[in-house]
Design a protein around this motif. Structure first.
Motif, PDB file in Angstrom:
ATOM      1  N   ARG A   1       6.662   3.550  20.225  1.00 54.20           N
ATOM      2  CA  ARG A   1       5.461   2.745  20.474  1.00 54.20           C
ATOM      3  C   ARG A   1       4.671   2.522  19.196  1.00 54.20           C
ATOM      4  N   LEU A   2       4.823   3.428  18.225  1.00 55.72           N
ATOM      5  CA  LEU A   2       4.121   3.277  16.953  1.00 55.72           C
ATOM      6  C   LEU A   2       4.843   2.334  15.994  1.00 55.72           C
ATOM      7  N   GLN A   3       6.109   2.040  16.273  1.00 60.26           N
ATOM      8  CA  GLN A   3       6.923   1.294  15.318  1.00 60.26           C
ATOM      9  C   GLN A   3       6.343  -0.064  14.926  1.00 60.26           C
ATOM     10  N   PRO A   4       5.828  -0.880  15.873  1.00 56.20           N
ATOM     11  CA  PRO A   4       5.241  -2.163  15.462  1.00 56.20           C
ATOM     12  C   PRO A   4       4.100  -2.005  14.464  1.00 56.20           C
ATOM     13  N   ARG A   5       3.271  -0.975  14.647  1.00 51.69           N
ATOM     14  CA  ARG A   5       2.166  -0.768  13.712  1.00 51.69           C
ATOM     15  C   ARG A   5       2.698  -0.325  12.347  1.00 51.69           C
ATOM     16  N   VAL A   6       3.725   0.518  12.340  1.00 49.19           N
ATOM     17  CA  VAL A   6       4.317   0.930  11.070  1.00 49.19           C
ATOM     18  C   VAL A   6       4.927  -0.279  10.357  1.00 49.19           C
ATOM     19  N   SER A   7       5.596  -1.153  11.094  1.00 54.90           N
ATOM     20  CA  SER A   7       6.155  -2.377  10.502  1.00 54.90           C
ATOM     21  C   SER A   7       5.058  -3.229   9.890  1.00 54.90           C
ATOM     22  N   GLU A   8       3.933  -3.314  10.573  1.00 51.99           N
ATOM     23  CA  GLU A   8       2.804  -4.092  10.051  1.00 51.99           C
ATOM     24  C   GLU A   8       2.274  -3.485   8.755  1.00 51.99           C
ATOM     25  N   ILE A   9       2.157  -2.159   8.718  1.00 51.37           N
ATOM     26  CA  ILE A   9       1.678  -1.475   7.515  1.00 51.37           C
ATOM     27  C   ILE A   9       2.640  -1.711   6.358  1.00 51.37           C
ATOM     28  N   VAL A  10       3.950  -1.600   6.620  1.00 52.61           N
ATOM     29  CA  VAL A  10       4.951  -1.834   5.581  1.00 52.61           C
ATOM     30  C   VAL A  10       4.847  -3.267   5.055  1.00 52.61           C
ATOM     31  N   THR A  11       4.755  -4.233   5.973  1.00 51.95           N
ATOM     32  CA  THR A  11       4.658  -5.637   5.574  1.00 51.95           C
ATOM     33  C   THR A  11       3.422  -5.899   4.726  1.00 51.95           C
ATOM     34  N   ASP A  12       2.297  -5.324   5.123  1.00 47.96           N
ATOM     35  CA  ASP A  12       1.061  -5.502   4.359  1.00 47.96           C
ATOM     36  C   ASP A  12       1.219  -5.014   2.918  1.00 47.96           C
ATOM     37  N   HIS A  13       1.879  -3.874   2.743  1.00 45.17           N
ATOM     38  CA  HIS A  13       2.035  -3.332   1.395  1.00 45.17           C
ATOM     39  C   HIS A  13       3.056  -4.122   0.586  1.00 45.17           C
ATOM     40  N   LEU A  14       4.069  -4.638   1.242  1.00 47.10           N
ATOM     41  CA  LEU A  14       5.012  -5.511   0.552  1.00 47.10           C
ATOM     42  C   LEU A  14       4.335  -6.808   0.120  1.00 47.10           C
ATOM     43  N   ASP A  15       3.485  -7.355   0.986  1.00 46.33           N
ATOM     44  CA  ASP A  15       2.729  -8.561   0.631  1.00 46.33           C
ATOM     45  C   ASP A  15       1.849  -8.309  -0.587  1.00 46.33           C
ATOM     46  N   ALA A  16       1.193  -7.144  -0.590  1.00 43.31           N
ATOM     47  CA  ALA A  16       0.309  -6.819  -1.715  1.00 43.31           C
ATOM     48  C   ALA A  16       1.100  -6.668  -3.011  1.00 43.31           C
ATOM     49  N   MET A  17       2.274  -6.041  -2.926  1.00 41.50           N
ATOM     50  CA  MET A  17       3.120  -5.917  -4.116  1.00 41.50           C
ATOM     51  C   MET A  17       3.548  -7.291  -4.622  1.00 41.50           C
ATOM     52  N   ALA A  18       3.975  -8.158  -3.705  1.00 37.71           N
ATOM     53  CA  ALA A  18       4.431  -9.496  -4.095  1.00 37.71           C
ATOM     54  C   ALA A  18       3.299 -10.292  -4.722  1.00 37.71           C
ATOM     55  N   GLN A  19       2.103 -10.173  -4.169  1.00 39.28           N
ATOM     56  CA  GLN A  19       0.963 -10.918  -4.689  1.00 39.28           C
ATOM     57  C   GLN A  19       0.567 -10.416  -6.083  1.00 39.28           C
ATOM     58  N   ALA A  20       0.603  -9.103  -6.288  1.00 34.95           N
ATOM     59  CA  ALA A  20       0.246  -8.544  -7.595  1.00 34.95           C
ATOM     60  C   ALA A  20       1.316  -8.850  -8.639  1.00 34.95           C
ATOM     61  N   GLY A  21       2.561  -8.977  -8.166  1.00 35.70           N
ATOM     62  CA  GLY A  21       3.657  -9.290  -9.080  1.00 35.70           C
ATOM     63  C   GLY A  21       4.171  -8.083  -9.829  1.00 35.70           C
ATOM     64  N   PRO A  22       5.372  -8.222 -10.407  1.00 37.59           N
ATOM     65  CA  PRO A  22       5.947  -7.107 -11.159  1.00 37.59           C
ATOM     66  C   PRO A  22       5.306  -6.987 -12.533  1.00 37.59           C
ATOM     67  N   PRO A  23       5.443  -5.799 -13.170  1.00 35.58           N
ATOM     68  CA  PRO A  23       6.063  -4.588 -12.636  1.00 35.58           C
ATOM     69  C   PRO A  23       5.115  -3.857 -11.704  1.00 35.58           C
ATOM     70  N   ALA A  24       5.649  -2.868 -10.994  1.00 32.39           N
ATOM     71  CA  ALA A  24       4.841  -2.086 -10.055  1.00 32.39           C
ATOM     72  C   ALA A  24       5.285  -0.638 -10.116  1.00 32.39           C
ATOM     73  N   ASP A  25       4.364   0.242  -9.744  1.00 34.64           N
ATOM     74  CA  ASP A  25       4.714   1.652  -9.557  1.00 34.64           C
ATOM     75  C   ASP A  25       4.984   1.834  -8.073  1.00 34.64           C
TER      76      ASP A  25
END
Length: 398
Positions: free
Chosen positions: A107-131
């Motif tokens: 039941r928590l999986q959709p929220r975890v997917s949302e959290i993962v997606t949000d952080h991937l979006d933030a990484m993509a927006q900031a651009g490489p390189p990243a820690d």
């Protein structure tokens, strides 16, 4: 009491691997003497079958009665499932088990997917390189456990700092003990808030449903353990596991492209990396034998989880990462690698294992799909002298 200057054998690593000496010890009868990070002498248990024997018998090998950190408060053990035995352990664990069932975690999986997606979006927006540690591996499990427990995510910088000090074995024992007391004091304020006005999070549930069965100190101890264990172990698996996959591009492609490969891959990464060195030492309660050697009541045993998981008694060619090991047994990851002891074994088997598995099964393929050209962009910084092995920094680009 000063911390030992040399890293104990059971905490030494060569990047992903235990030291070569561990294989030598597994091939010889008997046990090895080691010194623990608290400066105590213990017997080191290295073979898979012997580790399972010690972890599986809480009657002969006790988790209770171990020395506390200097400077920590008197309630350090209260509610800490790692440092108590049945029947007290059984009582507390039963109250928590419902929150970590596979059904609840799904039941928590959709929220975890949302959290993962949000952080991937933030990484993509900031651009490489990243820690990858700072921007992905650490914040995702931190936010998940904060939401689950009811801990304000705005406090994450401070509880990350305290957790880091508590687990850092290069710090003076008195400092680690004092910070452990700070952590309990912080969690005490959240417990008091939950007791006054229970929310829908786990702390609120425990207060509403089991408030008469748990003391304040037990609530504080349970929540403190879950907060630290819930982000430190998964964060280091995400960063270290990503590095291992990037160094094995064909296996990374399998995890990225084949949904049925995910569960077996998570089990194999857990086995291969085994980020918890040993867990809590065990005190021998009566004269007995381990690995064919006599041990006496009062002796201390340290189990090497990474060594056990690199034993040929568990899998063939154990020093090779092979995310396909469990495929013959189906998509559930139920092959030989899934019998690893990276989550422990017996009554102290990790309560949060279903949550950790789900977070990794969500995060690894999502990261590799979003950034198919993901690559290491500098020298990773490994963290050895800590209770949980892992990476301080992992520079990446795409």
């Amino acid at each position: 009491m000063a911390a030992p200057t040399a890293l104990p054998l059971h905490m030494q690593r060569d990047r992903f691997d235990p030291p070569a000496r561990m294989a030598d010890l597994r091939g010889r009868p008997g046990l090895e003497r080691v010194t623990t990070p608290l400066g105590l002498t213990a017997w080191l248990v290295t073979r898979y079958a012997d580790v399972r024997e010690v972890l599986g018998d809480a009657t002969r090998f006790s988790s209770a009665g171990l020395p506390a950190l200097p400077g920590s408060d008197d309630d350090q053990r209260a509610g800490n499932l790692l440092m108590i035995d049945p029947p007290e352990h059984t009582r507390l664990r039963r109250l928590l088990t419902g929150e970590f069932t596979v059904k609840r975690i799904r039941r928590l999986q959709p929220r975890v997917s949302e959290i993962v997606t949000d952080h991937l979006d933030a990484m993509a927006q900031a651009g490489p390189p990243a820690d990858l540690v700072e921007q992905f591996a650490l914040p995702i499990p931190s936010l998940v456990i904060c939401e689950l427990l009811g801990v304000p995510y705005a406090d994450r910088a401070e509880f990350h700092r305290r957790a880091s000090v508590q687990l850092d074995l290069t710090r003076p024992l008195s400092e680690r003990g004092a910070v452990a007391s700070e952590s309990r004091a912080y969690m005490g304020t959240l417990v008091d808030r939950a007791r006054a006005e229970p929310g829908e999070d786990m702390l609120g549930m425990l207060v509403r449903e089991h408030g008469d069965d748990l003391t304040r100190a037990e609530l504080v101890g349970v929540a403190s353990l879950l907060l630290i264990a819930g982000h430190e172990t998964t964060a280091n698996m995400l960063s270290l596991g990503t590095l291992a996959l990037l160094e094995n591009p064909e296996q990374a492609a399998t995890v990225r492209d084949d949904p049925e490969a995910t569960a077996p891959a998570v089990e194999e990464l857990m086995r291969f990396l085994s980020v918890v060195h040993s867990g809590v030492p065990r005190r021998v309660t009566r004269d007995t034998d381990v690995a064919g050697s006599p041990v006496s009541a009062g002796d201390l045993l340290v189990v090497s989880l990474p060594s056990a998981d690199r034993d040929r008694a568990l899998v063939e060619d154990p020093d090779r990462l092979d995310v396909g090991r469990g495929r013959a047994s189906g998509a559930t990851g139920s092959g030989p690698a899934s019998h690893h002891v990276a989550f422990g074994h017996g009554v102290h088997h990790c309560l949060g294992a279903p949550l950790a598995r789900m977070e990794m099964a969500t995060a690894f393929p999502a990261l590799l799909r979003r950034f198919p050209a993901l690559a290491v962009a500098g020298e990773p910084e490994f963290r050895s002298a800590a209770v949980v092995y892992g990476l301080r920094h992992l520079p990446v680009t795409w």
